[in-house]
Design a protein around this motif. Structure first.
Motif, mmCIF file in Angstrom:
data_model
loop_
_atom_site.group_PDB
_atom_site.id
_atom_site.type_symbol
_atom_site.label_atom_id
_atom_site.label_comp_id
_atom_site.label_asym_id
_atom_site.label_seq_id
_atom_site.Cartn_x
_atom_site.Cartn_y
_atom_site.Cartn_z
ATOM 1 N N PHE A 120 17.858 -24.405 -25.700
ATOM 2 C CA PHE A 120 17.745 -24.977 -25.784
ATOM 3 C C PHE A 120 16.919 -26.271 -25.576
ATOM 4 O O PHE A 120 15.604 -26.629 -26.338
ATOM 5 N N LEU A 130 12.902 -26.371 -28.322
ATOM 6 C CA LEU A 130 12.554 -28.010 -28.640
ATOM 7 C C LEU A 130 11.349 -28.489 -27.268
ATOM 8 O O LEU A 130 10.194 -28.697 -28.030
ATOM 9 N N LEU A 175 15.361 -22.927 -32.953
ATOM 10 C CA LEU A 175 15.044 -24.023 -32.348
ATOM 11 C C LEU A 175 13.796 -24.925 -32.566
ATOM 12 O O LEU A 175 13.259 -25.709 -32.002
ATOM 13 N N VAL A 234 12.731 -26.665 -35.180
ATOM 14 C CA VAL A 234 12.445 -27.894 -35.621
ATOM 15 C C VAL A 234 11.415 -28.506 -36.301
ATOM 16 O O VAL A 234 11.116 -30.334 -37.090
ATOM 17 N N PHE A 255 12.543 -34.013 -24.583
ATOM 18 C CA PHE A 255 13.479 -33.833 -25.455
ATOM 19 C C PHE A 255 13.886 -32.283 -25.149
ATOM 20 O O PHE A 255 14.978 -31.978 -25.139
ATOM 21 N N ALA A 256 13.136 -31.235 -24.373
ATOM 22 C CA ALA A 256 13.824 -30.319 -23.432
ATOM 23 C C ALA A 256 14.736 -30.795 -22.958
ATOM 24 O O ALA A 256 15.596 -30.266 -22.488
ATOM 25 N N GLY A 291 17.763 -32.141 -25.081
ATOM 26 C CA GLY A 291 18.879 -30.687 -24.833
ATOM 27 C C GLY A 291 18.857 -30.244 -24.003
ATOM 28 O O GLY A 291 20.188 -29.822 -24.364
#
Length: 171
Positions: free
Chosen positions: A46, A50, A81, A84, A143-144, A147
């Protein structure tokens, strides 16, 4: 359990190993750890996926695969992913990154028209490039990290919940 849900949607590892674009990684793709679904590999996937979703470069999936190999993350999930940011979500994501970048740099927003092309990207670097790239980097890191920790939390919560269910059934 997140593992069952994720496994349902992931492509078969043989199809990914035979992908012509991923052949540049050679025998590294045959490492079994890249295909396991456990809390650490999924959380890292994730984070990698991300992160690369917010980085405005071509061939994001190949970079995501490379980072997944380096960080021992689940390879198919890392690559998936990246989507996104797809043709539908790229304009609002990149506009938000630009606005965030202008806010962080303290510069006024400039009027521009977005076009999903390499030519637009190269020509716009001189006018909106600094704030845009800063916003992309900040969003990618945020966001990394988010996530990674959210998946860790969800995974641990599910495992704890399943253990409690088993204990109440056995008592």
């Amino acid at each position: 359990m997140p593992k069952k849900l994720i496994k349902r949607y992931l492509p078969d590892h043989t199809s990914i190993k035979s992908n012509k674009y991923l052949q540049i990684f050679g025998e590294v793709l045959h490492d079994a750890n890249l295909w396991h679904l456990n809390r650490r590999s999924v959380a890292k996937a994730f984070a990698v996926g991300l992160f690369m979703a917010f980085i405005p470069v071509p061939f994001q999936m190949i970079f995501a695969a490379g980072l997944a190999i380096i960080f021992h993350a689940n390879l198919p999930l890392s690559v998936a992913l990246v989507w996104v940011s797809n043709p539908v979500t790229i304009p609002p994501i990149f506009y938000f990154c630009y606005v965030l970048g202008t806010t962080l740099m303290g510069v006024p927003e400039k009027q521009f028209e977005f076009s999903l092309s390499w030519e637009w990207f190269v020509s716009s670097l001189s006018t909106v490039g600094g704030p845009f790239l800063l916003g992309c980097l900040v969003c990618a890191i945020f966001f990394a990290t988010l996530g990674y920790f959210v998946i860790n939390f969800i995974w641990r919560y599910q495992v704890t919940r399943n253990w409690k269910k088993r204990l109440t059934r056995n008592v």
